[in-house]
Design an enzyme around this catalytic site. Structure first.
Site, PDB file in Angstrom:
ATOM      1  N   ASP A 153       5.832   1.435  -2.493  1.00 29.84           N
ATOM      2  CA  ASP A 153       7.201   1.252  -2.989  1.00 29.84           C
ATOM      3  C   ASP A 153       8.042   0.488  -1.974  1.00 29.84           C
ATOM      4  O   ASP A 153       8.846  -0.377  -2.331  1.00 29.84           O
ATOM      5  CB  ASP A 153       7.863   2.609  -3.261  1.00 29.84           C
ATOM      6  CG  ASP A 153       7.164   3.387  -4.365  1.00 29.84           C
ATOM      7  OD1 ASP A 153       6.621   2.753  -5.276  1.00 29.84           O
ATOM      8  OD2 ASP A 153       7.168   4.633  -4.299  1.00 29.84           O
ATOM      9  N   ASN A 173      -2.908  -2.593  -4.147  1.00 31.58           N
ATOM     10  CA  ASN A 173      -3.702  -2.386  -2.939  1.00 31.58           C
ATOM     11  C   ASN A 173      -5.132  -2.854  -3.216  1.00 31.58           C
ATOM     12  O   ASN A 173      -5.482  -3.190  -4.347  1.00 31.58           O
ATOM     13  CB  ASN A 173      -3.642  -0.931  -2.457  1.00 31.58           C
ATOM     14  CG  ASN A 173      -4.202   0.059  -3.472  1.00 31.58           C
ATOM     15  OD1 ASN A 173      -5.249  -0.168  -4.089  1.00 31.58           O
ATOM     16  ND2 ASN A 173      -3.507   1.179  -3.660  1.00 31.58           N
TER      17      ASN A 173
END
Length: 338
Positions: free
Chosen positions: A280, A209
């Protein structure tokens, strides 16, 4: 940016014959769900009246759940303790369609299974209790894992490194795994940890991220230009096929190193209920669809849509093929005439 309906259907048809090897930190997630009607007389804290409880897969285990949900078979490498939590984690893995022979677990007598307990009241997380001991693998354990990996890698279409920095993916093991995968010409995708960030060399794609990527580079990443510069800087060091940086409410950015092209994909989440496990879902859906032959751009679009679905659910949620197709269609990303 659109995906041809015929391309999507072809990928769906291939998913059941696709096998993805997941290697990383297994975690057992526990949820105690109830309501709050009073404050404790012992301390100024809410009293949660537990009405339901459940255990599910966390960490790299959530990647496995996401694979199962879209119809992909998994091979699982990880570490658990010889305890009740470990027994439960193994049972849940087996119930997620992981064949016993594809479950390669290192069972420790001294290191407990990582257990994270979340207390939920009125759809809000009141607190989280973590039970874990972060102890790296020994050299002997690493050697045994590589031997087992060499025996399983030929069955896999792709490999996901799900790194939560809990001691399983050591620096030397990371490098050894990538070397084995490259030798067998297998796709390697990585959900990274900042502490290992520049160890993941010669992979297909990394999916940090923007906070993780920024921390690794020592700078804040906010604008498209800053993201693009970061992707190029990281790619120059690691030489992946592509870089993906997820950006929360700004969606995600993908960089194809070989063509020097960028794709900025806006978020499609209508309501953010819980971001647990969204990363995920991104790496799982991306890896699975690339393994079926989708392009980097198409697989990224599928993963972005999938993340938008799961953040609207409670906990480490998953998506299905039907949900993906419906979301692509409703958002105008599906070319119906193909």
């Amino acid at each position: 940016m659109k995906i041809k309906k015929s391309s999507l259907k072809q990928s769906f048809a291939k998913l059941s014959n696709t096998k993805v090897l997941v290697i990383g930190d297994l975690i057992l997630d526990e949820y105690l769900i109830g309501s709050v009607e009073r404050i404790s007389p012992e301390a100024p804290v809410p009293v949660v009246w537990v009405r339901d409880e459940k255990q599910t897969l966390g960490g790299s285990g959530n990647v496995v759940q996401n694979l199962t949900s879209i119809g992909v078979n998994g091979i699982v490498f990880g570490r658990i303790g010889e305890d009740k939590a470990g027994e439960n984690l193994e049972r849940i893995l087996l119930s997620n369609a992981v064949a016993k022979e594809d479950l390669v677990l290192l069972k420790s007598k001294t290191i407990p299974t990582i257990l994270k307990t979340r207390i939920i009241a009125s759809h809000q997380q009141v607190c989280r209790v973590d039970r874990e001991e972060i102890i790296p693998l020994t050299k002997e354990e690493e050697t045994e894992i590589i031997i087992q990996l060499k025996g399983k890698i030929k069955d896999a279409s792709a490999v996901i490194l799900s790194d939560y920095d809990k001691g399983y993916l050591t620096p030397s093991l990371i490098q050894a795994i990538i070397a084995v995968c490259n030798a067998e010409k297998k796709i390697v995708t990585v959900d990274p940890q900042v502490s290992h960030f520049f160890l993941y060399k010669n992979i297909h794609i990394m999916t940090p991220n923007h906070h993780e990527a920024g921390k690794a580079l020592g700078k804040k990443l906010v604008t498209d230009a800053e993201i693009e510069n970061a992707c190029r800087e990281i790619a120059k060091e690691l030489t992946p096929d592509a870089m993906m940086i997820t950006r929360g409410e700004k969606g995600m950015s993908i960089y194809e190193r070989t063509t020097d092209l960028f794709y900025h994909i806006p978020t499609v989440a209508k309501e953010v209920f819980d971001v647990t496990g969204a990363g995920d879902t991104v790496i799982t859906t991306y890896t699975a669809f690339v393994a079926t032959g989708m392009s980097i751009k198409e697989a990224a679009l599928v993963s972005n849509v999938s993340a938008g679905i799961v953040v609207g659910k409670l906990g480490a949620a998953t998506v299905t093929q039907t949900e993906i197709e419906d979301a692509l269609k409703n958002l105008g990303y599906l070319d119906e005439e193909s």
